[in-house]
Scaffold this active site. Structure first.
Site, PDB file in Angstrom:
ATOM      1  N   LYS A   2     -83.125  31.307 -31.785  1.00 41.25           N
ATOM      2  CA  LYS A   2     -83.956  30.596 -30.852  1.00 41.25           C
ATOM      3  C   LYS A   2     -83.502  29.200 -30.904  1.00 41.25           C
ATOM      4  O   LYS A   2     -82.374  28.909 -30.372  1.00 41.25           O
ATOM      5  CB  LYS A   2     -85.302  30.732 -31.321  1.00 41.25           C
ATOM      6  N   ASP A  45     -91.693  30.444 -41.959  1.00 41.24           N
ATOM      7  CA  ASP A  45     -90.850  30.713 -40.686  1.00 41.24           C
ATOM      8  C   ASP A  45     -90.947  29.481 -39.880  1.00 41.24           C
ATOM      9  O   ASP A  45     -92.231  29.242 -39.181  1.00 41.24           O
ATOM     10  CB  ASP A  45     -91.355  32.110 -40.262  1.00 41.24           C
ATOM     11  N   TYR A  81     -94.537  36.982 -35.975  1.00 41.57           N
ATOM     12  CA  TYR A  81     -93.644  37.334 -34.970  1.00 41.57           C
ATOM     13  C   TYR A  81     -93.737  38.988 -35.227  1.00 41.57           C
ATOM     14  O   TYR A  81     -93.853  39.380 -36.256  1.00 41.57           O
ATOM     15  CB  TYR A  81     -92.303  36.861 -35.378  1.00 41.57           C
ATOM     16  N   ARG A  91     -67.248  38.121 -46.675  1.00 40.37           N
ATOM     17  CA  ARG A  91     -68.544  38.338 -46.800  1.00 40.37           C
ATOM     18  C   ARG A  91     -69.333  37.393 -47.741  1.00 40.37           C
ATOM     19  O   ARG A  91     -70.253  36.891 -47.643  1.00 40.37           O
ATOM     20  CB  ARG A  91     -68.858  39.989 -47.197  1.00 40.37           C
TER      21      ARG A  91
HETATM   22  C1  LIG Z   1     -87.169  36.042 -33.308  1.00 40.63           C
HETATM   23  C2  LIG Z   1     -87.814  35.654 -34.296  1.00 40.63           C
HETATM   24  C3  LIG Z   1     -87.555  36.135 -35.480  1.00 40.63           C
HETATM   25  C4  LIG Z   1     -86.561  37.067 -35.663  1.00 40.63           C
HETATM   26  O1  LIG Z   1     -85.147  36.840 -35.611  1.00 40.63           O
HETATM   27  P1  LIG Z   1     -84.307  37.653 -34.748  1.00 40.63           P
HETATM   28  O2  LIG Z   1     -83.069  36.616 -34.887  1.00 40.63           O
HETATM   29  O3  LIG Z   1     -84.442  38.056 -33.478  1.00 40.63           O
HETATM   30  O4  LIG Z   1     -83.907  38.713 -35.657  1.00 40.63           O
HETATM   31  C5  LIG Z   1     -88.572  35.765 -36.588  1.00 40.63           C
HETATM   32  N1  LIG Z   1     -89.360  34.892 -36.468  1.00 40.63           N
HETATM   33  C6  LIG Z   1     -89.599  34.341 -35.293  1.00 40.63           C
HETATM   34  C7  LIG Z   1     -90.943  33.385 -35.343  1.00 40.63           C
HETATM   35  C8  LIG Z   1     -88.989  34.686 -34.307  1.00 40.63           C
HETATM   36  O5  LIG Z   1     -89.164  34.081 -33.185  1.00 40.63           O
END
Ligand SMILES: *Cc1c(COP(=O)(O)O)cnc(C)c1O
Length: 388
Positions: free
Chosen positions: A200, A175, A103, A51
């Protein structure tokens, strides 16, 4: 032996990685062990318990840190885990200013997880940095920027907002899931940290859920490392390996995502039953100039409004054959979705209306298939929508 380069294409393949010293394996091994042998109490090779640190995960963390122009990377089991861990640097009474169409899951964490813990968030249209300045109070400790935003693809001038945040002593976080480091590197524009859903584009193959934080601030990194180990929402060795593999093709994937999205966005704008197309590379996008100066490409995401509201949107989504109707984005395959019902269902209806997330709004993630097939698929689906 570490390969050094100023080119992201080279870093994506080599940064933080070297052939395995034991076997010579060219690719990073997946180390599944949960614990590591010590020669004596506290005498070890840098790993004690998985971890805290794992060789496969550490390699991924070094690679993505290099791509994002940071010095520290921390990988998590999801983007939401990365965000939640980062927000645990805050204390009750602290205040966050966030983009107004973040998001949906990010909104849910801020509104339903952090707010009850005494950490308030104010959401503003960050398109104008003055709005950020006006929303900040003495308690504001963190700015949460998303650009381009989801699903309205609004842009935030990262350098301008980072300047506002830094002047008031706030930590500035971007982000960067939609843009990826191929299109924009927020740390070079003044952000303290970058967060990604690795689910993504970074992984890029729709077969891993993961997240990462990158920073070049040593003190902030130390705090994050403590929280990563304490909270424990870490990226597994297998997932870390998968993302490391995905990263190697990120530069070529992003080139194609951008090229095909540009082609489709321009084509969609010419269709009769398309009311509006939102894509940062179109002349009709109000922030095209900012996109051109801040980004090295306009991305693979397009939003558009089909005439006829929900019935037309539903018919369109049911008619696609190459596009797949599903949430998420950034994979090799093209996806199509309905934000009001799917990804942004947790955003209150009034807030959705204010942002323009109406019933005819459709978001597509343009994949790597032949762009002609994608265009033909949308043409057929738009015809089905027009017939409703
Ligand atoms: C999908 C997404 C998240 C969250 O990520 P997860 O891997 O689904 O927890 C955060 N910000 C954006 C812009 C996203 O597209």
């Amino acid at each position: 032996m570490a390969v050094e380069s100023e080119h992201l294409e080279t870093l994506a393949i080599h940064a933080g990685q070297a052939p395995d010293p034991v076997s010579g394996a060219v690719m990073t091994p997946i180390v599944l062990a949960s614990t590591f042998a010590q020669d004596g109490p506290g005498v070890h090779k840098g790993f004690e318990y998985a971890r805290t640190g794992n060789p496969t995960r550490n390699t991924l963390e070094r690679c993505i840190a290099a791509l994002e122009a940071g010095t520290h990377g921390l990988a998590f089991s999801s983007g939401c885990a990365a965000m939640t861990t980062l927000l645990h640097t805050l204390r009750p009474g602290d205040h966050v200013v966030a983009s107004d169409d973040v998001y949906g899951g990010s909104f849910r964490i801020l509104d339903k997880v952090m707010r009850p813990l005494g950490i308030e968030t104010t959401q503003v249209d960050m398109g104008d940095p003055a709005n950020v300045e006006a929303a900040m109070t003495d308690a504001t400790k963190l700015l949460w920027i998303e650009t381009p935003t989801n699903p309205m693809l609004k842009l935030v001038d990262i350098a301008a907002v980072a300047k506002v945040g830094r002047a008031r002593g706030a930590i500035v976080v971007v982000d960067n899931t939609f843009a990826t480091p191929m299109l924009q590197r927020p740390i070079t524009l003044g952000a303290h940290a970058v967060v990604h859903s690795m689910t993504k584009y970074l992984n890029g193959h729709s077969d891993v859920v993961g997240g990462v934080i990158v920073t070049n601030d040593d003190a902030f990194a130390e705090r994050l490392r403590f929280l990563q180990n304490s909270i424990g929402a870490v990226s597994s060795p297998f997932d870390s390996y998968m993302v490391l593999r995905g990263l190697k093709t990120l530069p070529v994937r992003m080139e194609r995502h951008c090229a095909s999205a540009g082609t489709l966005a321009a084509w969609l704008e010419g269709q009769d039953n398309v009311e509006k197309v939102i894509y940062p590379g179109l002349d009709s996008h109000p922030q095209k100039a900012l996109a051109a100066s801040q980004m090295n490409g306009f991305g693979g995401m397009i939003s558009f409004v089909v005439r006829g509201g929900l019935p037309a949107a539903s018919a369109l989504l049911a008619a696609v054959r190459v596009f797949c109707c599903a949430e998420s984005l950034g994979g090799v395959e093209s996806l199509i979705e309905h934000p009001a019902i799917m990804t942004h269902g947790s955003v209150p209806a009034a807030a959705r209306a204010e942002l323009g997330i109406d019933d005819g709004l459709i978001r597509i993630s343009v994949g790597l298939e032949a762009v002609d097939d994608l265009r033909d698929d949308l043409a057929n689906a738009l015809a089905a929508a027009a017939a409703t």
